[in-house]
Design an enzyme around this catalytic site. Structure first.
Site, PDB file in Angstrom:
ATOM      1  N   LYS A   1       1.575   3.998  -2.989  1.00 32.13           N
ATOM      2  CA  LYS A   1       1.185   5.394  -2.770  1.00 32.13           C
ATOM      3  C   LYS A   1       2.399   6.309  -3.005  1.00 32.13           C
ATOM      4  O   LYS A   1       2.261   7.395  -3.554  1.00 32.13           O
ATOM      5  CB  LYS A   1       0.653   5.598  -1.345  1.00 32.13           C
ATOM      6  CG  LYS A   1      -0.703   4.989  -1.067  1.00 32.13           C
ATOM      7  CD  LYS A   1      -1.844   5.624  -1.818  1.00 32.13           C
ATOM      8  CE  LYS A   1      -2.357   6.907  -1.207  1.00 32.13           C
ATOM      9  NZ  LYS A   1      -3.596   7.393  -1.878  1.00 32.13           N
TER      10      LYS A   1
ATOM     11  N   TYR B   1       0.827  -1.214   0.000  1.00 32.23           N
ATOM     12  CA  TYR B   1       0.000   0.000   0.000  1.00 32.23           C
ATOM     13  C   TYR B   1       0.862   1.265   0.000  1.00 32.23           C
ATOM     14  O   TYR B   1       0.755   2.108  -0.895  1.00 32.23           O
ATOM     15  CB  TYR B   1      -0.945  -0.050   1.207  1.00 32.23           C
ATOM     16  CG  TYR B   1      -1.617   1.264   1.538  1.00 32.23           C
ATOM     17  CD1 TYR B   1      -2.452   1.895   0.617  1.00 32.23           C
ATOM     18  CD2 TYR B   1      -1.424   1.874   2.783  1.00 32.23           C
ATOM     19  CE1 TYR B   1      -3.070   3.099   0.922  1.00 32.23           C
ATOM     20  CE2 TYR B   1      -2.042   3.073   3.088  1.00 32.23           C
ATOM     21  CZ  TYR B   1      -2.858   3.683   2.166  1.00 32.23           C
ATOM     22  OH  TYR B   1      -3.464   4.879   2.473  1.00 32.23           O
TER      23      TYR B   1
HETATM   24  N1  LIG Z   1      -8.140   5.575   6.029  1.00 32.52           N
HETATM   25  C1  LIG Z   1      -6.983   6.011   6.479  1.00 32.52           C
HETATM   26  O1  LIG Z   1      -6.640   5.845   7.664  1.00 32.52           O
HETATM   27  C2  LIG Z   1      -6.050   6.766   5.563  1.00 32.52           C
HETATM   28  C3  LIG Z   1      -4.877   7.286   6.108  1.00 32.52           C
HETATM   29  C4  LIG Z   1      -4.031   8.031   5.298  1.00 32.52           C
HETATM   30  C5  LIG Z   1      -4.346   8.232   3.981  1.00 32.52           C
HETATM   31  N2  LIG Z   1      -5.490   7.693   3.459  1.00 32.52           N
HETATM   32  C6  LIG Z   1      -5.794   7.947   2.052  1.00 32.52           C
HETATM   33  O2  LIG Z   1      -7.066   8.571   2.014  1.00 32.52           O
HETATM   34  C7  LIG Z   1      -7.756   8.179   0.843  1.00 32.52           C
HETATM   35  C8  LIG Z   1      -9.136   7.695   1.217  1.00 32.52           C
HETATM   36  O3  LIG Z   1      -9.045   6.640   2.133  1.00 32.52           O
HETATM   37  P1  LIG Z   1     -10.356   5.903   2.657  1.00 32.52           P
HETATM   38  O4  LIG Z   1     -10.008   5.331   3.974  1.00 32.52           O
HETATM   39  O5  LIG Z   1     -11.501   6.790   2.518  1.00 32.52           O
HETATM   40  O6  LIG Z   1     -10.442   4.722   1.605  1.00 32.52           O
HETATM   41  P2  LIG Z   1     -11.637   3.736   1.274  1.00 32.52           P
HETATM   42  O7  LIG Z   1     -12.756   3.901   2.230  1.00 32.52           O
HETATM   43  O8  LIG Z   1     -11.029   2.407   1.079  1.00 32.52           O
HETATM   44  O9  LIG Z   1     -12.151   4.268  -0.142  1.00 32.52           O
HETATM   45  C9  LIG Z   1     -11.400   4.144  -1.305  1.00 32.52           C
HETATM   46  C10 LIG Z   1     -12.163   4.785  -2.427  1.00 32.52           C
HETATM   47  O10 LIG Z   1     -11.393   4.697  -3.627  1.00 32.52           O
HETATM   48  C11 LIG Z   1     -12.200   4.168  -4.645  1.00 32.52           C
HETATM   49  N3  LIG Z   1     -11.397   3.482  -5.645  1.00 32.52           N
HETATM   50  C12 LIG Z   1     -10.490   2.502  -5.428  1.00 32.52           C
HETATM   51  N4  LIG Z   1      -9.951   2.126  -6.594  1.00 32.52           N
HETATM   52  C13 LIG Z   1     -10.532   2.892  -7.560  1.00 32.52           C
HETATM   53  C14 LIG Z   1     -10.396   2.973  -8.955  1.00 32.52           C
HETATM   54  N5  LIG Z   1      -9.546   2.177  -9.600  1.00 32.52           N
HETATM   55  N6  LIG Z   1     -11.129   3.890  -9.654  1.00 32.52           N
HETATM   56  C15 LIG Z   1     -12.009   4.693  -8.998  1.00 32.52           C
HETATM   57  N7  LIG Z   1     -12.187   4.645  -7.655  1.00 32.52           N
HETATM   58  C16 LIG Z   1     -11.453   3.763  -6.952  1.00 32.52           C
HETATM   59  C17 LIG Z   1     -13.146   3.225  -3.930  1.00 32.52           C
HETATM   60  O11 LIG Z   1     -14.227   2.942  -4.782  1.00 32.52           O
HETATM   61  P3  LIG Z   1     -15.104   1.600  -4.647  1.00 32.52           P
HETATM   62  O12 LIG Z   1     -16.208   1.963  -3.704  1.00 32.52           O
HETATM   63  O13 LIG Z   1     -15.568   1.373  -6.030  1.00 32.52           O
HETATM   64  O14 LIG Z   1     -14.208   0.523  -4.140  1.00 32.52           O
HETATM   65  C18 LIG Z   1     -13.497   4.086  -2.728  1.00 32.52           C
HETATM   66  O15 LIG Z   1     -14.432   5.071  -3.092  1.00 32.52           O
HETATM   67  C19 LIG Z   1      -6.882   7.164   0.143  1.00 32.52           C
HETATM   68  O16 LIG Z   1      -6.183   7.812  -0.891  1.00 32.52           O
HETATM   69  C20 LIG Z   1      -5.932   6.700   1.224  1.00 32.52           C
HETATM   70  O17 LIG Z   1      -4.700   6.287   0.680  1.00 32.52           O
HETATM   71  C21 LIG Z   1      -6.361   6.959   4.221  1.00 32.52           C
END
Ligand SMILES: NC(=O)c1ccc[n+]([C@@H]2O[C@H](COP(=O)([O-])OP(=O)(O)OC[C@H]3O[C@@H](n4cnc5c(N)ncnc54)[C@H](OP(=O)(O)O)[C@@H]3O)[C@@H](O)[C@H]2O)c1
Length: 451
Positions: free
Chosen positions: A244, A240
């Site tokens: 990234k 991951y």
């Molecule tokens: N959660 C954390 O603790 C955390 C911490 C630091 C950074 N981040 C970053 O924050 C962002 C959001 O995280 P999150 O926790 O909200 O993630 P999440 O709930 O897993 O959501 C991921 C989103 O990305 C979409 N997606 C994945 N692959 C895709 C593709 N090929 N084309 C279009 N859409 C796609 C998913 O769509 P589907 O519904 O279709 O799967 C979903 O809407 C990410 O970039 C992550 O790296 C998260």
């Protein structure tokens, strides 16, 4: 610049703007969509790119997975009967996938969008730490590349905000600056990363798997192992964060004159204040450990309780995103932000352990067969891999090995018991491996600009 901005200026910035957002069906995405619609009803349009076969299905996904969720209750109340008209007027669904060039949108759609979009926000990503290499590469590396190429086609684009993660820093110790990655940079001395070669490696591995008629299970395992191997080869702890980091590199390399903000949050937790304090969706990040404790399926864990647990509430991340977009709009530069808590508001893991224990002691989860409250034993914590390995060997591996031998001697009488315990043991080992880069993390994220 940020110092000179107040909330009204930030909110005002989004008035009359068309914003393309990826990842809105995910946790952070819907927090952002809700916030913009709540604080700036005069936003022109939110184009939500959703993975779906067609626009109708994309619309349905948005209705059920975004605007239909609890987090929209406050907005629903605010608009009353007019809520659905408001949503119809402001949200435009797009069926697409960031792993494809132009997200797989047709030319007519593309032409219209390129004239309309003022801001792009790329939140979409595969967030599974141990994702298959090909899947993670498609979303996190090629996805970032395609978002950047798309943004460059938008004639009046003022800002591309890309959400990354603070853990692209790998397992660095001490103060970690808000520094961009150079293309090809790695975290391991003496190595150089060629992103194109990584793509070729993935394609070659896929070809080989096909040629060998590998089962789906074998293919998944091979691809997962490949991601982990490549990540570790270049100094990152998992697929991951490795992918990234590559996404960030490509963005920095290909953006040309595009105004870009890369936001690196640490572990995103539930909403602190608005719109629903405590709101969270799904089981994510540290939740698996908390649930393991509540269900008493995880009796021990590898974590140094004196180290800082860098977490940041989802609404604070979204606020930071909005401020950064407004502050750097039309600036022909790339700006990196840590959205973290370790320096400003450091909370050691001991706090999570204590509050978690107190909470579940007062509210014992009803996990018994007939719904009776669980009897809670305190979780044991090991602050080094060596101590944990010794404990696991004596307490689990050795008895498991003895059970295996007895089972063989007794012609498989204990097979089910042995399989069950082995599975549980493997699950715990995997969970600990997955979390070690975070639970033993000794870095402090510098947060100069956001201050
Ligand atoms: N959660 C954390 O603790 C955390 C911490 C630091 C950074 N981040 C970053 O924050 C962002 C959001 O995280 P999150 O926790 O909200 O993630 P999440 O709930 O897993 O959501 C991921 C989103 O990305 C979409 N997606 C994945 N692959 C895709 C593709 N090929 N084309 C279009 N859409 C796609 C998913 O769509 P589907 O519904 O279709 O799967 C979903 O809407 C990410 O970039 C992550 O790296 C998260």
């Amino acid at each position: 610049m940020i110092g000179e901005m107040d909330a009204d200026m930030v909110v005002g910035y989004f008035g009359g703007k068309s914003i393309l957002i990826t990842g809105s069906t995910g946790f952070l995405g819907k927090v952002l969509v809700e916030k913009i619609l709540r604080v700036q009803p005069d936003v022109k349009k939110l184009f939500l790119l959703v993975r779906a076969p067609d626009v109708e299905s994309a619309k349905l996904r948005i209705q059920t997975e975004v605007t239909g969720r609890e987090i929209f209750l406050v907005l629903k109340e605010k608009h009353g009967m007019g809520f659905y008209d408001f949503i119809d007027e402001k949200i435009c669904p797009l069926a697409g996938d960031i792993m494809h060039e132009n997200f797989g949108l047709d030319t007519a759609n593309l032409r219209e969008l390129s004239k309309d979009i003022d801001i792009m926000v790329n939140i979409a990503a595969t967030t599974n730490f141990s994702e298959r290499y090909d899947v993670a590469f498609d979303a996190n590396v090629l996805g970032a590349k395609h978002v950047c190429a798309f943004a460059r086609k938008c004639m009046k684009l003022k800002m591309l905000l890309h959400v990354s993660t603070a853990y692209v820093a790998g397992e660095q110790e001490g103060l970690i600056p808000e520094k961009p990655f150079l293309i090809g940079e790695t975290l391991k001395e003496g190595t150089h990363l060629d992103i194109e070669s990584e793509l070729n490696l993935i394609r070659e591995t896929r070809r080989e798997l096909k040629a060998n008629c590998s089962s789906e299970k074998a293919e998944r395992r091979t691809m997962k192992e490949l991601g982990l191997k490549r990540a570790r080869q270049f100094g990152w702890p998992n697929t991951y964060v490795f992918t990234k980091a590559m996404g960030e590199m490509l963005l920095g390399h290909l953006r040309g004159e595009l105004p870009v903000v890369i936001l690196r949050p640490s572990i995103i937790t539930s909403i602190l204040k608005e719109p629903l304090p405590g709101w969270m969706e799904g089981i994510r990040t540290i939740d698996a450990v908390v649930i393991g404790y509540a269900k008493q399926t995880l009796p021990f864990f590898l974590v140094d309780l004196s180290l800082i647990m860098d977490v940041i509430p989802g609404d604070m991340v979204v606020n930071a995103m909005m401020v950064a977009m407004a502050a750097h709009s039309e600036e022909r530069a790339q700006t990196i932000y840590h959205v973290t808590s370790s320096l400003r508001n450091p909370a050691p893991y001991a706090i999570l352990a204590d509050t978690g224990h107190r909470y579940f002691y007062d509210n014992p989860p009803r996990t018994g067969r007939n719904g009776e409250p669980a009897r809670l034993n305190k979780m044991r914590f090991f602050s080094t891999v060596a101590r944990l390995s010794l404990y696991m060997a004596v307490r689990y591996r050795l008895p498991l090995e003895m059970l295996r031998l007895v089972n063989i001697a007794l012609c498989g009488v204990f097979s089910r018991r042995y399989d069950d315990l082995s599975r549980k043991y493997r699950f715990i080992v995997q969970l600990i491996e997955l979390y070690t880069p975070y639970s033993l993390f000794k870095g402090w994220y510098v947060r100069v600009k956001m201050e």
